[in-house]
Scaffold this active site. Sequence first.
Site, PDB file in Angstrom:
ATOM      1  N   ASP A   8       0.807  -1.228   0.000  1.00  0.00           N
ATOM      2  CA  ASP A   8       0.000   0.000   0.000  1.00  0.00           C
ATOM      3  C   ASP A   8       0.836   1.273   0.000  1.00  0.00           C
ATOM      4  O   ASP A   8       0.420   2.308   0.531  1.00  0.00           O
ATOM      5  CB  ASP A   8      -0.977   0.011   1.196  1.00  0.00           C
ATOM      6  CG  ASP A   8      -1.893  -1.186   1.188  1.00  0.00           C
ATOM      7  OD1 ASP A   8      -2.245  -1.646   0.088  1.00  0.00           O
ATOM      8  OD2 ASP A   8      -2.256  -1.670   2.271  1.00  0.00           O
TER       9      ASP A   8
ATOM     10  N   LYS B 164       1.874   2.127  -5.169  1.00  0.00           N
ATOM     11  CA  LYS B 164       2.398   1.568  -6.423  1.00  0.00           C
ATOM     12  C   LYS B 164       1.463   1.851  -7.597  1.00  0.00           C
ATOM     13  O   LYS B 164       1.914   2.170  -8.694  1.00  0.00           O
ATOM     14  CB  LYS B 164       2.583   0.047  -6.281  1.00  0.00           C
ATOM     15  CG  LYS B 164       3.570  -0.347  -5.197  1.00  0.00           C
ATOM     16  CD  LYS B 164       3.594  -1.839  -4.975  1.00  0.00           C
ATOM     17  CE  LYS B 164       2.324  -2.382  -4.358  1.00  0.00           C
ATOM     18  NZ  LYS B 164       2.063  -1.971  -2.955  1.00  0.00           N
TER      19      LYS B 164
ATOM     20  N   GLY C 140      -4.567  -4.166  -3.857  1.00  0.00           N
ATOM     21  CA  GLY C 140      -5.547  -3.120  -4.137  1.00  0.00           C
ATOM     22  C   GLY C 140      -4.759  -1.885  -4.497  1.00  0.00           C
ATOM     23  O   GLY C 140      -4.113  -1.291  -3.641  1.00  0.00           O
ATOM     24  N   HIS C 141      -4.713  -1.550  -5.776  1.00  0.00           N
ATOM     25  CA  HIS C 141      -3.901  -0.423  -6.244  1.00  0.00           C
ATOM     26  C   HIS C 141      -4.826   0.718  -6.646  1.00  0.00           C
ATOM     27  O   HIS C 141      -5.629   0.564  -7.574  1.00  0.00           O
ATOM     28  CB  HIS C 141      -3.022  -0.860  -7.421  1.00  0.00           C
ATOM     29  CG  HIS C 141      -1.980  -1.878  -7.032  1.00  0.00           C
ATOM     30  ND1 HIS C 141      -1.069  -2.395  -7.918  1.00  0.00           N
ATOM     31  CD2 HIS C 141      -1.699  -2.441  -5.825  1.00  0.00           C
ATOM     32  CE1 HIS C 141      -0.276  -3.251  -7.270  1.00  0.00           C
ATOM     33  NE2 HIS C 141      -0.654  -3.294  -6.012  1.00  0.00           N
TER      34      HIS C 141
ATOM     35  N   GLN D 276       2.012  -5.917  -3.294  1.00  0.00           N
ATOM     36  CA  GLN D 276       2.470  -6.054  -1.902  1.00  0.00           C
ATOM     37  C   GLN D 276       3.762  -5.242  -1.695  1.00  0.00           C
ATOM     38  O   GLN D 276       3.981  -4.282  -2.405  1.00  0.00           O
ATOM     39  CB  GLN D 276       2.668  -7.526  -1.510  1.00  0.00           C
ATOM     40  CG  GLN D 276       1.376  -8.329  -1.401  1.00  0.00           C
ATOM     41  CD  GLN D 276       0.804  -8.758  -2.731  1.00  0.00           C
ATOM     42  OE1 GLN D 276       1.477  -9.376  -3.544  1.00  0.00           O
ATOM     43  NE2 GLN D 276      -0.445  -8.445  -2.984  1.00  0.00           N
TER      44      GLN D 276
HETATM   45  P1  GDP Z   1      -0.759   0.411  -3.561  1.00  0.00           P
HETATM   46  O1  GDP Z   1      -1.356  -0.867  -3.109  1.00  0.00           O
HETATM   47  O2  GDP Z   1       0.710   0.464  -3.333  1.00  0.00           O
HETATM   48  O3  GDP Z   1      -1.108   0.774  -4.979  1.00  0.00           O
HETATM   49  O4  GDP Z   1      -1.391   1.532  -2.638  1.00  0.00           O
HETATM   50  P2  GDP Z   1      -2.947   1.657  -2.208  1.00  0.00           P
HETATM   51  O5  GDP Z   1      -3.692   2.188  -3.364  1.00  0.00           O
HETATM   52  O6  GDP Z   1      -3.435   0.430  -1.565  1.00  0.00           O
HETATM   53  O7  GDP Z   1      -2.824   2.706  -1.033  1.00  0.00           O
HETATM   54  C1  GDP Z   1      -2.317   3.968  -1.227  1.00  0.00           C
HETATM   55  C2  GDP Z   1      -3.402   4.980  -0.837  1.00  0.00           C
HETATM   56  O8  GDP Z   1      -2.827   6.257  -0.706  1.00  0.00           O
HETATM   57  C3  GDP Z   1      -4.495   5.128  -1.872  1.00  0.00           C
HETATM   58  O9  GDP Z   1      -5.691   5.468  -1.225  1.00  0.00           O
HETATM   59  C4  GDP Z   1      -3.991   6.286  -2.723  1.00  0.00           C
HETATM   60  O10 GDP Z   1      -5.046   6.971  -3.387  1.00  0.00           O
HETATM   61  C5  GDP Z   1      -3.370   7.153  -1.670  1.00  0.00           C
HETATM   62  N1  GDP Z   1      -2.223   7.963  -2.080  1.00  0.00           N
HETATM   63  C6  GDP Z   1      -1.246   7.660  -2.977  1.00  0.00           C
HETATM   64  N2  GDP Z   1      -0.305   8.633  -2.968  1.00  0.00           N
HETATM   65  C7  GDP Z   1      -0.685   9.544  -2.060  1.00  0.00           C
HETATM   66  C8  GDP Z   1      -0.112  10.754  -1.572  1.00  0.00           C
HETATM   67  O11 GDP Z   1       0.972  11.178  -1.951  1.00  0.00           O
HETATM   68  N3  GDP Z   1      -0.810  11.417  -0.595  1.00  0.00           N
HETATM   69  C9  GDP Z   1      -1.998  10.986  -0.110  1.00  0.00           C
HETATM   70  N4  GDP Z   1      -2.605  11.695   0.849  1.00  0.00           N
HETATM   71  N5  GDP Z   1      -2.568   9.838  -0.537  1.00  0.00           N
HETATM   72  C10 GDP Z   1      -1.913   9.134  -1.498  1.00  0.00           C
HETATM   73  P1  IMO Z   2      -0.901  -4.119  -2.301  1.00  0.00           P
HETATM   74  O1  IMO Z   2      -0.438  -4.630  -3.648  1.00  0.00           O
HETATM   75  C1  IMO Z   2      -0.958  -4.623   2.011  1.00  0.00           C
HETATM   76  C2  IMO Z   2      -0.994  -8.735   3.517  1.00  0.00           C
HETATM   77  C3  IMO Z   2      -2.243  -9.218   4.212  1.00  0.00           C
HETATM   78  C4  IMO Z   2      -1.644 -10.227   5.174  1.00  0.00           C
HETATM   79  C5  IMO Z   2      -0.519 -10.850   4.356  1.00  0.00           C
HETATM   80  C6  IMO Z   2      -0.886 -12.159   3.667  1.00  0.00           C
HETATM   81  O2  IMO Z   2      -2.197  -3.415  -2.356  1.00  0.00           O
HETATM   82  O3  IMO Z   2       0.187  -3.344  -1.654  1.00  0.00           O
HETATM   83  P2  IMO Z   2      -2.404 -12.779   1.586  1.00  0.00           P
HETATM   84  O4  IMO Z   2      -3.839 -12.456   1.282  1.00  0.00           O
HETATM   85  O5  IMO Z   2      -1.443 -12.286   0.561  1.00  0.00           O
HETATM   86  O6  IMO Z   2      -2.200 -14.226   1.893  1.00  0.00           O
HETATM   87  O7  IMO Z   2      -2.091 -11.991   2.961  1.00  0.00           O
HETATM   88  O8  IMO Z   2      -0.167  -9.875   3.385  1.00  0.00           O
HETATM   89  N1  IMO Z   2      -1.211  -8.191   2.162  1.00  0.00           N
HETATM   90  C7  IMO Z   2      -1.164  -6.888   1.852  1.00  0.00           C
HETATM   91  N2  IMO Z   2      -0.986  -5.813   2.640  1.00  0.00           N
HETATM   92  N3  IMO Z   2      -1.072  -4.477   0.681  1.00  0.00           N
HETATM   93  C8  IMO Z   2      -1.220  -5.548  -0.125  1.00  0.00           C
HETATM   94  O9  IMO Z   2      -1.206  -5.458  -1.465  1.00  0.00           O
HETATM   95  C9  IMO Z   2      -1.311  -6.826   0.460  1.00  0.00           C
HETATM   96  N4  IMO Z   2      -1.483  -8.077  -0.012  1.00  0.00           N
HETATM   97  C10 IMO Z   2      -1.405  -8.904   1.029  1.00  0.00           C
HETATM   98  O10 IMO Z   2      -2.897  -8.179   4.880  1.00  0.00           O
HETATM   99  O11 IMO Z   2      -1.073  -9.566   6.268  1.00  0.00           O
HETATM  100 MG    MG Z   3      -2.878  -1.573  -1.860  1.00  0.00          MG
END
Ligand code: GDP
Ligand code: IMO
Ligand code: MG
Length: 422
Positions: free
Chosen positions: A14, A17, A41-42, A223
């Site tokens: 998270d 990416k 979840g991107h 991840q």
């Molecule tokens: P990913 O899994 O690495 O793609 O990241 P996620 O989408 O799960 O989580 C990142 C969260 O931070 C999302 O809700 C994005 O919309 C948000 N986000 C990304 N970059 C920024 C930033 O620079 N500032 C803020 N406030 N939110 C951001």
């Molecule tokens: P993105 O790509 C954050 C965590 C789960 C759990 C562990 C194992 O959005 O960054 P799994 O379902 O893979 O067997 O879970 O890894 N986990 C993540 N945490 N971002 C993710 O993906 C994750 N994918 C798995 O919460 O602790």
């Molecule tokens: Mg994510």
Amino acid sequence: MNKVDVVLGLQWGDEGKGKIADFLTPRYQIIARFQGGPNAGHSLKFNGETHVLNTIPSGIFHPESTNIIGNGVVVDPVRIKAEIERVIAAGAKVKANLIFSRKAHLILPTHRLLDAASEHAKGDAKIGSTLRGIGPTYRDKIGRNGLRIGDIQSHNFQEKYNIIKKEHLALIGFLGYTDFDIDFLDKEFFEACDFIKEYRLADTEYLINSKINTHKILAEGAQGSMLDIDFGSYPFVTSSNTISGGVCNGLGIAPQHIGTVYGIFKAYCTRVGSGPFPTELNDEAGELLRKKGNEFGATTGRPRRCGWLDLVALKYAIMLSGVNYLIMMKSDVLSEFNEIKVCTGYKVNGQFTNEVPYDLCVDSVEPIYETFNGWSEDLTACRKRSELPDNFYTYLNFLEKELGMPIKIISVGPDREQTIID
Ligand code: GDP
Ligand code: IMO
Ligand code: MG
């Protein structure tokens, strides 16, 4: 010779990416996911709208880009069907621009049930998995017992499915898990497989290698490095190699083809699910990070655990992936903190170290912090480095010095536009 560049997360997932892969896509013609599955979840934000992608690469909203789901990914037909329908409704050209590796493994309904049953059986020791069936699917892959997307096209697919299903149901029964309707799950699965058949299924290792010299390719990780199956905080990890080494296996390219490795980290740390987290804040500061950073899972909605930036873990991740381009996300979230801390070392069982210990789960790890003055200015409207406040610079300069390289992109908000690049 062109190289395949890589975007990956350096923490516990998270990091942002999706935002960065989407931001970088105009420089690339092919975007390819190499591991993970719908546990990811991107989030992408543009034109005022947020889109969350789980298995589809984050280039999908750029009509000129080809998006590949590589052999290292695990695909749940039911989930990807819903995801494809969602992104088509949002305007993406999916039929023309998405290609599945035939060698990507399938998440079966019973893999999801096994994930739930195994977490249930673990009780307090559960991993906190996303319950998407990831672990059981990779287990079957390594155990040479899995089904792959290419099998959907084979005449005896149903027969192969039934053999595995029978084994899984015996195991699920043994674990005492009974709360499901297998007939419904089967029907949903086969309908989704029929849906996938209409898309492009290919031996994508040939496709990618044939395009390496003519096309710019970006590999998108899911991840984060601290969730890597080998180097993460085992056993509280995911079941794939999330570091740059995973790109070679997950797409079928040789190591000499790896080029720029974009390493993404938040200006602080988060983790979702169970497992060790040395700099976790169980106080008001942690609460404030969660609130300001909107730290709730994009896939499961779970609140993310929050803490200060951990340079021990970050340096480890940079080393493991050969990161040569750093990107810092969510810098805006740190505004209004009176003081900001950064962990520069650990005391493990009383001894100082700047290495991640063998077992973060059993050793007592006490973070050692450097403290910085905060800044009150809102960063979300900054578009140039020169607009950033002095105290932010002090923080940034310290990180660059510690990490031994410049931080080339600074993200100050979720939107594509809220990105400062030098
Ligand atoms: P990913 O899994 O690495 O793609 O990241 P996620 O989408 O799960 O989580 C990142 C969260 O931070 C999302 O809700 C994005 O919309 C948000 N986000 C990304 N970059 C920024 C930033 O620079 N500032 C803020 N406030 N939110 C951001
Ligand atoms: P993105 O790509 C954050 C965590 C789960 C759990 C562990 C194992 O959005 O960054 P799994 O379902 O893979 O067997 O879970 O890894 N986990 C993540 N945490 N971002 C993710 O993906 C994750 N994918 C798995 O919460 O602790
Ligand atoms: Mg994510």
